[in-house]
Design a protein around this motif. Structure first.
Motif, PDB file in Angstrom:
ATOM      1  N   UNK A  53      -2.312  -0.502  -8.745  1.00  0.00           N
ATOM      2  CA  UNK A  53      -2.264  -1.988  -8.623  1.00  0.00           C
ATOM      3  C   UNK A  53      -2.157  -2.507  -7.168  1.00  0.00           C
ATOM      4  N   UNK A  54      -3.069  -3.535  -6.832  1.00  0.00           N
ATOM      5  CA  UNK A  54      -2.678  -3.991  -5.289  1.00  0.00           C
ATOM      6  C   UNK A  54      -1.837  -5.174  -5.212  1.00  0.00           C
ATOM      7  N   UNK A  60       4.211  -1.401   1.421  1.00  0.00           N
ATOM      8  CA  UNK A  60       5.152  -0.646   1.139  1.00  0.00           C
ATOM      9  C   UNK A  60       4.586   0.752   1.502  1.00  0.00           C
ATOM     10  N   UNK A  61       5.598   1.745   1.508  1.00  0.00           N
ATOM     11  CA  UNK A  61       5.485   3.110   1.874  1.00  0.00           C
ATOM     12  C   UNK A  61       6.140   4.137   0.682  1.00  0.00           C
ATOM     13  N   UNK A  66       1.239   4.702   3.385  1.00  0.00           N
ATOM     14  CA  UNK A  66       1.210   3.473   2.970  1.00  0.00           C
ATOM     15  C   UNK A  66       0.643   3.391   1.691  1.00  0.00           C
ATOM     16  N   UNK A  67       1.157   2.140   0.789  1.00  0.00           N
ATOM     17  CA  UNK A  67       0.881   2.338  -0.661  1.00  0.00           C
ATOM     18  C   UNK A  67      -0.819   1.861  -0.821  1.00  0.00           C
ATOM     19  N   UNK A  68      -1.237   1.148   0.179  1.00  0.00           N
ATOM     20  CA  UNK A  68      -2.726   0.622  -0.033  1.00  0.00           C
ATOM     21  C   UNK A  68      -3.613   1.618   0.620  1.00  0.00           C
TER      22      UNK A  68
ATOM     23  N   UNK B 368      -8.213   1.663  -9.047  1.00  0.00           N
ATOM     24  CA  UNK B 368      -7.075   1.275  -9.591  1.00  0.00           C
ATOM     25  C   UNK B 368      -7.090   0.578 -10.940  1.00  0.00           C
ATOM     26  N   UNK B 369      -6.122   0.132 -11.506  1.00  0.00           N
ATOM     27  CA  UNK B 369      -6.221  -0.575 -12.827  1.00  0.00           C
ATOM     28  C   UNK B 369      -6.696  -1.824 -12.319  1.00  0.00           C
TER      29      UNK B 369
END
Lengths: 302, 370
Positions: A53-54, A60-61, A66-68, B368-369
């Protein structure tokens, strides 16, 4: 380097804000607990960290990725066990593990050692369909599937919800062994009694982190003196105690009431006397050390 | 690649372990094609004819014999007057009545003019139309003979001889087989693909698949692949059934027909993927594919109603149904035996649709969801 590092993460669903400005850091190789009641935003935070999910805001890492931007790399190195049992119910235990092992580019044979201890418990049932397993077995299977590719970080969303007390204890023992093999474990739970089992933890309530630290640190911050009080009848006693001068709060905790008071204003004897004077029978009170739940209650009050 | 095969194996296990899926995917197409091919036929056989008139009259006898000798018609009853016709129809004991005027023979020979009335059962207009035309055909044959008898030679006259090219026996299976083929392929590809993806969303396994390093594109392809294989198997079985059981010919190139079918299957799979993106649970997916696909395909693809007789606005709607173009092509190739050149227009429309649908559905598949 921290295994997990998130800063100012926020997420809204239409009008409801599920997660508000959360920052956390989790050290490599520790068991980090996210403790909070249902609906506190735990699953949303998990989904943001596992790149499912964005977030609306924040960054965040995970292990430096990077989580995105680097979601593809993150998906290589994490293991995730969702809150709901999410394996194929019509496939057997063996087929499920084989499938997820292949998805992560490995095989059960290659990583047998990693999951041996857990897998050996469900191996006798390897031909059974996953849908026909008991709750505890399902959870072990899900854990096997999440661990089969030797992840660096393991995300467990409420793994012990709906599992009996013995299995829960077993499960935490497994977590310690997983941790010992060098995996960082990020686990959420609504059970406060499990909080003390984590190395460090964060208390989450209505999308806000209300405190972080080791269990000892959080307990040490508790500002009041605490009493356990018993008497008959219990419920009117609770109401009566709350009215007393110097009593900060009073909550029902199983078979006794936990009463927080300001030692400068009142004493155990005064409280007990007041309860007896109000006509309650069999009144007893004793000093206790605060637990995580007491801290959570106190922090929630603010 | 190993991931891909493991995924496909898993997908087949899902299909073969669920009896309902097997039923829909493997049994239903065969039942449907047999049902449509045999049970639902618009041909009329064994028409029961009731006669009103004087059966001792020689000319009447000749006409009755003529009718009775027709292979579709059987004279079952002789009624004394026209009032008896209605009860016969009501009790479903006759399908059509033929009434001869009084003194038929003498009127015909002396006055040169005698009348026959054909009364059909209008409560089922389509069948009545067909039956009455059979009967008047039989009477017309007799009329031709009479003309020759009396004039001594054949008078100059125009008599139309109707012949239906490609389907001389007017078999309705020629119309149904292409239609049902389109319907079944559409149903299996779109509905089953959509449902199987949505099911993973519903049970939460999609979360795990997305968290794995497998690329979303591969997830889509491997979800669709088993249904592609099953659709091809269905296409083959439908073709075999219709050829050997329904005796529908394949006049054109089998290779071209298979190519067209493959293109249609791909378009249908793309629609299925698109539905799976929109729908959040299996019920919605089923509803969208039932209401949004099967119904319009039935109505607009010309299986039941010819598109040409619809209001113009509905004809426009029918253009966006991929099955319509597929069915037109199948008819052209199978029945008319047309080659590639004659289906270029339909083929390019379907190809364009398939490409657009595929692009949209892959683009909208979320990594993604929601």
């Amino acid at each position: 380097m921290n295994a997990i590092e998130i800063e100012h993460i926020s997420k809204n669903y239409k009008t409801v804000s599920a997660v508000k400005d959360i920052s956390l850091s989790v050290k490599e190789g520790e068991i980090f607990g996210l403790i909070g009641p249902d609906g506190a935003g735990k699953t949303t935070l998990f989904r943001i960290m596992t790149t499912l999910m964005l977030a609306d805001a924040g960054k965040g890492r995970i292990c430096g990725f990077d989580i995105v931007k680097d979601y593809a790399q993150i998906r290589q190195i994490i293991g995730y066990m969702p809150g709901r049992f999410s394996l194929y119910q019509d496939l057997s235990v063996q087929e499920n593990i084989d499938f997820f092992a292949t998805m992560f580019g490995t095989t059960l044979q290659d990583n047998y050692e990693t999951i041996r201890e857990i897998y050996s418990q469900i191996e006798p049932f390897r031909k059974r369909k996953a849908g026909k397993l008991s709750g505890g077995m399902k959870q072990k299977l899900a854990l096997c599937c999440a661990l089969v590719h030797k992840p660096s970080v393991l995300f467990l969303d409420e793994p012990t919800t709906g599992v009996d007390a013995v299995s829960r204890k077993d499960f935490w023992n497994m977590l310690y062994r997983i941790k010992a093999s060098g995996v960082t474990v990020f686990v959420s739970t609504p059970y406060m009694d499990e909080a003390g089992l984590c190395d460090r933890m964060a208390l989450i309530r209505q999308g806000n982190i209300i405190d972080t630290g080791t269990p000892a640190e959080i307990v040490a911050k508790y500002p009041y003196a605490l009493l356990a009080v018993k008497g008959t009848p219990m419920y009117p006693l609770l109401k009566e105690l709350r009215k007393l001068d110097g009593v900060i709060s009073c909550f029902s905790f199983g078979d006794s009431h936990h009463l927080a008071y300001d030692p400068a204003k009142t004493q155990k004897e005064n409280i007990l006397a007041a309860a007896v004077a109000a006509g309650f029978k069999d009144c007893t009170a004793w000093e206790i050390k605060p637990g995580i739940e007491d801290c959570f209650m106190q922090l929630s009050e603010q | 690649m190993k991931e891909f095969f493991a995924f496909i194996k898993k997908e087949f296990l899902h299909i073969f372990r669920d009896k309902r899926t097997i039923l829909i995917v493997m049994i239903m197409p065969i039942v449907q094609i047999i049902l449509f091919g045999f049970a639902i036929s618009t041909e009329v056989n064994n028409v029961r004819v009731a006669i009103v008139g004087d059966t001792t009259d020689p000319e009447v006898r000749k006409v009755i014999d003529r009718i009775d000798n027709n292979k579709y018609l059987t004279v079952t009853e002789i009624l004394s007057n026209t009032n008896e016709i209605s009860p016969k129809f009501q009790r479903n004991e006759a399908d059509v009545a033929v009434c001869f005027s009084r003194n038929f023979d003498s009127e015909l020979h002396s006055g040169g003019k005698a009348s026959i009335r054909i009364i059909g059962d209008g409560s089922d207009p389509n069948t009545a139309q067909m039956i009455t035309s059979y009967v008047s055909g039989a009477i017309q044959d007799e009329q031709d003979d009479i003309t020759i008898d009396y004039a001594g030679e054949q008078k100059t006259s125009m008599s139309p001889v109707v012949q239906l090219m490609y389907n001389p026996a007017m078999k309705s299976s020629y119309n149904f087989v292409p239609g049902v083929m389109g319907l079944i392929l559409m149903l299996i590809c779109s509905m089953m693909t959509a449902i199987s993806i949505v099911k993973e969303k519903e049970t939460g396994t999609m979360e795990l698949l997305l968290v794995s390093p497998v690329k979303p594109l591969w997830i889509i392809i491997s979800k669709a692949m088993p249904y592609l294989v099953l659709s091809i198997a269905n296409f083959v079985s439908i073709l075999l059934l219709s050829h050997y059981v329904m005796e529908v010919p394949v006049n054109g190139s089998l290779f071209l027909l298979s190519g067209v079918a493959l293109l249609f299957i791909i378009a249908s799979l793309a629609i299925g993927l698109l539905i799976s993106v929109i729908a959040s649970n299996q019920r919605t997916a089923l509803l969208i594919s039932g209401m949004g696909l099967t119904m319009p395909t039935m109505i607009f693809s010309g299986i039941i109603f010819p598109c040409e007789s619809m209001p113009e606005i509905l004809q426009w709607v029918s253009h966006i149904i991929p099955a319509k173009w597929f069915i037109i092509m199948v008819k052209k190739i199978m029945i008319q035996g047309d080659g590639f050149v004659y289906i270029i227009k339909e083929l390019s429309i379907l190809a364009g649709m398939a490409a657009a649908l595929l692009a949209i559905s892959i683009k909208s598949f979320k990594t993604r969801l929601q």
